[in-house]
Design an enzyme around this catalytic site. Sequence first.
Site, PDB file in Angstrom:
ATOM      1  N   ALA A  64       0.834  -1.204   0.000  1.00  0.00           N
ATOM      2  CA  ALA A  64       0.000   0.000   0.000  1.00  0.00           C
ATOM      3  C   ALA A  64       0.867   1.251   0.000  1.00  0.00           C
ATOM      4  O   ALA A  64       2.018   1.240   0.443  1.00  0.00           O
ATOM      5  CB  ALA A  64      -0.913  -0.006   1.219  1.00  0.00           C
ATOM      6  N   GLY A 109       0.385  -5.609   0.555  1.00  0.00           N
ATOM      7  CA  GLY A 109      -0.699  -5.663  -0.419  1.00  0.00           C
ATOM      8  C   GLY A 109      -0.253  -6.167  -1.775  1.00  0.00           C
ATOM      9  O   GLY A 109      -1.063  -6.719  -2.523  1.00  0.00           O
TER      10      GLY A 109
END
Length: 258
Positions: A64, A109
């Site tokens: 992220a 992520g």
Amino acid sequence: MASLLVEDRGPVRVLTIDGEAQMNVLSRALVAELAQHARQAGVESSVRAVVITGAGQRAFCAGANLKERQDWTEDDVRHWLLELHTAFREIERCPKPWIAAINGVAFGGGCELALACDLRVMDPGAEIALTETKIGVIPGGGGTVRLSRIAGTGRAKDLILTARRMPAAEALQLGVVSRISPAGDSVGAAVAVGQEIAGNAPVAVAAAKASIDEAYDLPMDAALEMERLHYEKALLTEDRLEGLKAFAEKRPPRWRGR
């Protein structure tokens, strides 16, 4: 902000996260774009498989965009997790197989994006990790769930609780990735896999993918019934008859996707 570059290599669509300078991190806009591409690929008959990778050689996706998140409220984070879940489920539900070409680090992520794909091809120098416990949270984009299903709960706990980086050889040994590519050619190797898939009947490929995903955690009798339901999709196609005819005539089949 990174965006996605699109290139069609015959029947294989290659999506590249174009954010090399920022290690191809995920933003909200990029996640929404991924979801849209999954929906779009699902309805384009010319696309038979999708490869996702990152620009450059350093990173597939480093996770992220933490700078974007610095001023987020708790509710902002909750919405972000729902957006991640929605986008990654779009990838999983896409009838066309998705292949992650892990060309560099895949952390947080970015690792979760790779785990949402059907197959993973990894550069021998790349690393993959779920590093969230190092910054005070847990994997929230499906990492605890998907890694456990792919590698088993014991291995998932080892990797998630330590937040350690896993090299390509170990990832292959544990079944986290499907193949290791030649150095510097994860995209070429992933495209080759996609082209191999594209040589098979489109309806059958989609039905097989759905059967594996939907029957995985069902009791045996229910799982076998699910397989029969998806078999029916291929059974009723012209392509099934074409496959039998091509085999008898010793020639490549001409698939129509119906």
